[in-house]
Design a protein around this motif. Sequence first.
Motif, PDB file in Angstrom:
ATOM      1  N   ALA A 203      73.292  52.944  25.601  1.00 38.70           N
ATOM      2  CA  ALA A 203      74.638  53.500  24.791  1.00 38.70           C
ATOM      3  C   ALA A 203      74.498  53.246  23.267  1.00 38.70           C
ATOM      4  O   ALA A 203      74.045  52.444  22.853  1.00 38.70           O
TER       5      ALA A 203
ATOM      6  N   VAL B 212      74.570  51.479  30.052  1.00 39.03           N
ATOM      7  CA  VAL B 212      74.964  50.297  28.980  1.00 39.03           C
ATOM      8  C   VAL B 212      73.742  50.153  27.842  1.00 39.03           C
ATOM      9  O   VAL B 212      74.241  50.194  26.712  1.00 39.03           O
TER      10      VAL B 212
ATOM     11  N   VAL C 150      81.442  50.513  24.808  1.00 37.18           N
ATOM     12  CA  VAL C 150      81.515  50.499  26.288  1.00 37.18           C
ATOM     13  C   VAL C 150      82.436  49.424  26.630  1.00 37.18           C
ATOM     14  O   VAL C 150      82.769  48.454  26.479  1.00 37.18           O
TER      15      VAL C 150
END
Length: 229
Positions: free
Chosen positions: A206, A203, A210
């Motif tokens: 990223a 996460v 998400v």
Amino acid sequence: MSTKIIVSYDGTANEDDAIALGRVFGNAGAEVALAYVRHSQEPDVERERLAQAEAEELLNRGAALFGETAVAKHVVTDRSTAAGLRALAEREGAGVVVFCSDSHTANGHVAVGNSAQQLIEGGPVAVAIAPVGLADSPVNVQSIVAIGDADGGARATADSLASALGAAVAPVANEEAGLLVVDSRPEAEQGRVSISASAAHLVEIATCSVLVLPRGVAVAFGQCAVVGA
């Protein structure tokens, strides 16, 4: 019934990105609402009326950005943004709360803000986070990646979203991914969000939206688009 989505919106930096991600879910058939959390009530009646009116006008501006005149709007009063949104989600039967990234995040990246983090640590609803800059260009999700195990809901959620959006489910995350769907760790309490250190790292690095799911929960989407492109 359509999955209900709540977008946290307060009109500050990066909040338009949360609106953009909410539109993605709306285009996948979800029923989307906007919510603003006030942290106190004014003791004076007139000042309270003005504060409430300002909050409602802020949500009206957010709804205009969203582009759907029928979008629901909720003003919640709670000392904690996370607690207020959690209570609203439970009351409305919403399955996902959408946030923007933290205001100091680099463009094109994701960062979990304080309110989102509180819901990721044991909350009962899925948490979605938009990368910075998502609202600055047309969003067209072509590739969705499910991260988790067979007992989680990530793969079923990714399949449902992909079907609704005309996207593909990819085996691994790469620069082409438009959305990561992340399961809670196997040891998490059923129906609660709690992710592993490795998932948290994914996460953190990223560069696309998400969606973090409670343990064992899959979010279903439909074919009917409810928001204009």
